[in-house]
Each structure stands twice: as C-alpha cells, then as structure tokens.
Scaffold this motif. Structure first.
Motif, PDB file in Angstrom:
ATOM      1  N   ASN A  80      -7.473  -3.864  -4.186  1.00 60.73           N
ATOM      2  CA  ASN A  80      -8.393  -2.725  -4.215  1.00 60.73           C
ATOM      3  C   ASN A  80      -9.253  -2.814  -5.472  1.00 60.73           C
ATOM      4  OD1 ASN A  80      -6.480  -1.858  -6.140  1.00 60.73           O
ATOM      5  ND2 ASN A  80      -6.708   0.294  -5.563  1.00 60.73           N
ATOM      6  N   TYR A 103       0.831  -1.196   0.000  1.00 62.10           N
ATOM      7  CA  TYR A 103       0.000   0.000   0.000  1.00 62.10           C
ATOM      8  C   TYR A 103       0.870   1.251   0.000  1.00 62.10           C
ATOM      9  CZ  TYR A 103      -4.007  -2.904   0.790  1.00 62.10           C
ATOM     10  OH  TYR A 103      -4.982  -3.844   0.647  1.00 62.10           O
ATOM     11  N   TYR A 135      -6.809  11.238  -5.232  1.00 64.48           N
ATOM     12  CA  TYR A 135      -7.337   9.883  -5.099  1.00 64.48           C
ATOM     13  C   TYR A 135      -7.821   9.662  -3.672  1.00 64.48           C
ATOM     14  CZ  TYR A 135      -2.634   8.939  -3.249  1.00 64.48           C
ATOM     15  OH  TYR A 135      -1.454   8.983  -2.538  1.00 64.48           O
ATOM     16  N   GLY A 162      -5.521   3.916  -7.585  1.00 66.46           N
ATOM     17  CA  GLY A 162      -6.400   4.420  -6.554  1.00 66.46           C
ATOM     18  C   GLY A 162      -7.676   4.946  -7.189  1.00 66.46           C
ATOM     19  N   CYS A 203      -5.657   4.932  -0.220  1.00 58.52           N
ATOM     20  CA  CYS A 203      -4.272   4.666  -0.590  1.00 58.52           C
ATOM     21  C   CYS A 203      -4.159   4.281  -2.057  1.00 58.52           C
ATOM     22  CB  CYS A 203      -3.705   3.518   0.254  1.00 58.52           C
ATOM     23  SG  CYS A 203      -3.529   3.900   2.000  1.00 58.52           S
ATOM     24  N   LEU A 204      -2.988   4.531  -2.617  1.00 50.92           N
ATOM     25  CA  LEU A 204      -2.640   3.911  -3.888  1.00 50.92           C
ATOM     26  C   LEU A 204      -2.161   2.495  -3.587  1.00 50.92           C
ATOM     27  CD1 LEU A 204      -0.587   6.623  -5.843  1.00 50.92           C
ATOM     28  CD2 LEU A 204      -2.904   5.837  -6.329  1.00 50.92           C
TER      29      LEU A 204
END
Length: 373
Positions: free
Chosen positions: A307, A8, A216, A360, A219-220
């Motif tokens: 994600n 993350y 975003y 994200g 988190c990315l």
C-alpha cells in the motif's frame, strides 16, 4: 513481490469492540486523547529535545536532536495517591520516566524499590541519574496497572512515556514496559497501540490494544518490523514524487518523537526541483525553507510494497515560531525516518506482540469504531 509477507488487516478481520454499556471483564482496547504542544512551562519542544534526547542511546537519535518542534502530550497518574504527570508520548524510546517534582516514592504506599539505576546521557555529555521503581499506573478513568516499572529522575521539564520495543530500554535487565504491562495485566488483548492525529493537528488519539476503523481509508496493511524486537522500523520500497518513482528498499523508523521526515539525497534534491525553496544546513542536516502556501492537490507518495501513504504538499509544511515555514522533508546522510509529518497523514498500528506495523491512509472523521486488533 512476495505477497505472503503482507497481510491485510481489514475491519471485518478485527476481533471485537467493547459494546456500549458492557462492563470491562475481558481485555479490550483503551482509547485516550493526547494534545500537540510546542511549549510547556516555558520549555519549547525544540529546547527540550536538544537537551534530553540523548537517552535514546544511539548516534542516529542524538544527531537529530534539533528536529523536534512539537510534543505529543498526555496525563498519567502514578502511585497510591494518583500523582499526575504530563508526559511526552514517544514511539522511539521504551522507558517511562518522570521528574522527581511530579512523583515521590516516599509519598506512595504502593511504591517498591527495584535496586536498579536509571541514567540519561545528555547531548552535552552530562548524565542525569535516577532510580527505577515499581508502582501503580493509570490513565484518567482507566484500569490500574499494578507494579509498573518506571524511572524517577532529577531531570527538569516533562517526563517521557516511551512505548517502543523492550530492547530499547535503558537498562540491561529488560522488563515489561507499558504496552506489555497492559497486556500482562489482562487490560488489553495485545502489547500494541495505534496513533491518529486529529484534523486540527492540535490533538490526537492513542488506542492501546486496538484501532479505530473510522480513522483510515480501506484496509490497514501489515508489515513485519524490519529489525524484530528492536527499533520500530519497516521497509519502504520507493517514494513517488510528481510521478517520478525513486527506489528506496531500506528500513525507515516511525517515530512520534520526531517532527520531520528524513529521506535520501536523491529524493531531497528532486523536491527542490518541484518546490521553490532555499536550502539551509544546520549541524549536518539539510532543510528546505519554503512558502507557507503549498498546493493541497499535489502529493508525495510513500510506497511500502502493498500500500501507499500519500501526503499533500500542503500537509508537508512545518511552521516555525517566527512565521517562516520548512518543508517537512529533510536530509542527513545515513538517516531515514518518518516523523509526525508522515504520521498526521497515516493511521499507524504498532503491534509489539507480533512485531508488525500496520499502515493505512489516514481519514479525518467525527465517527469512531474502536475494535481490538
């Protein structure tokens, strides 16, 4: 799921931002706006790609030539006299090439020959040839990249700024294309970049060497490039359509030079049951012609394992010049790709140094916080 695969990339873990007013004396992100255009100098995006897209050198790309209806455009400046060229940003190719009408090596005192030839294979079988040169490169008000290798071609229309992996370059002897040249020159911390489309969908921002944490949600999430060092693909686990989960477990291209997304037959068929549409087939590609008015509270979800990126039905619409609308999800056997329909709902960070792509959920915000990544 092996959670060790996924890392993350949260705002707290990103390295640093260049403080306001501080001189640039160390690698730091470079942020530049780009515009979204459908026509340049009376050449439509669809016409341009239909004639010029063959330089990507594989049957996959060539068969998708009629799927392009937009350009992502920005100005670059070449040579000692800073000749301006308005080019297309393309994550699906790796060479910068400009037309000879924009740049002449003879007019620049810093130009150097490379003795390397450049060739573009067009869809009709013809080839436009040119030459690679070395010369200075910069964006407007940016540091100068000395001795960047790029091609000068006799092709008409806008040039292309390819920022993909070096393995995709149109020459046997690979070189440092722009993302790598920025890192090598000490201008950016990595050979990397992120892309974000603005709320009006008429403009966006590309950030070399960093990300904007205000664009975003959450988190990315970092994923390994599926075919490390080659095309920019990551594995998608499944797609969720109206609560129905369809396993995918295969790599998808993420390509700013393609407008639509391409999915498997099962997903394409399911969308037809949920959205009233008419299927139109052109050159082996199936499209869905739909009403231009679609709900903003129903979503298609792309699940990558750690994600999910959600796209509303309303945001999946692509409007043609005649006012009719297509669903931004098409089908062609054997092809899986996420184009700008996906990218305008996601925040995407391409890290060529570490061979990862981070995703994200995109967020439209007037705030900005650009940090190194």
């Amino acid at each position: 799921m092996n959670m060790l695969i996924f890392i993350y990339l949260c705002a707290v873990a990103l390295a640093y931002a260049l403080p306001e007013g501080q001189a640039r004396n160390a690698p730091a992100p470079l942020s530049f706006p780009f515009t979204v255009a459908k026509k340049i100098d009376n050449i439509s995006a669809r016409e341009f790609w239909a004639q010029k897209r063959g330089f990507k050198r594989d049957s996959f790309s060539e068969r998708l030539t009629n799927m392009q209806d937009i350009f992502y455009m920005m100005n670059i400046y070449l040579g000692s006299n800073k000749l301006k060229s308005y080019v297309i940003i393309d994550t699906g190719s790796s060479d910068l090439w400009v037309p000879s009408t924009d740049y002449s090596a003879n007019s620049s005192t810093t130009s150097q020959n490379t003795d390397q030839k450049f060739g573009i294979q067009y869809i009709d079988g013809s080839i436009t040839r040119g030459d690679y040169v070395l010369d200075s490169f910069q964006f407007e008000n940016s540091p100068v990249v000395p001795n960047l290798q790029f091609a000068v071609s006799d092709a008409q229309g806008p040039g292309v700024l390819g920022i993909g992996n070096r393995a995709e370059e149109a020459v046997r002897d690979k070189y440092d294309n722009l993302p790598w040249a920025l890192q090598k020159a000490g201008i950016t911390p990595k050979a990397s970049y992120s892309m974000y489309l603005g709320q009006d969908k008429d403009s966006g921002v590309v950030i070399f060497g960093g990300v904007d944490t205000e664009k975003y949600e959450g988190c990315l999430t970092k994923y390994p490039v599926h075919d490390s060092g080659k095309s920019l693909t990551i594995e998608m686990k499944s797609i969720v359509v109206d609560g129905t989960n369809i396993d995918v477990a295969s790599p998808y291209y993420i390509d700013s030079g393609t407008s639509l997304c391409f999915v498997g037959q099962e997903i394409f068929n399911l969308l037809g049951k949920l959205i009233e549409s008419k299927v139109v087939t052109d050159n082996g590609v199936d499209y869905r012609v739909v009403s231009c008015t679609q709900p903003a509270d129903k979503y298609l979800q792309f699940d990558f394992g750690a994600n999910t990126i959600s796209i509303s039905y309303a945001d999946m619409i692509v409007q043609n010049d005649d006012g009719s609308c297509l669903l931004g999800i098409a089908h062609q056997d054997g092809h899986q790709l996420l184009g700008s329909v996906f990218m305008r709902s996601a925040y995407v960070y391409f890290d060529l140094t570490d061979q990862t792509i981070s995703l994200g959920q995109g967020k439209h915000s007037d705030s900005s916080n650009i940090v190194s990544a």
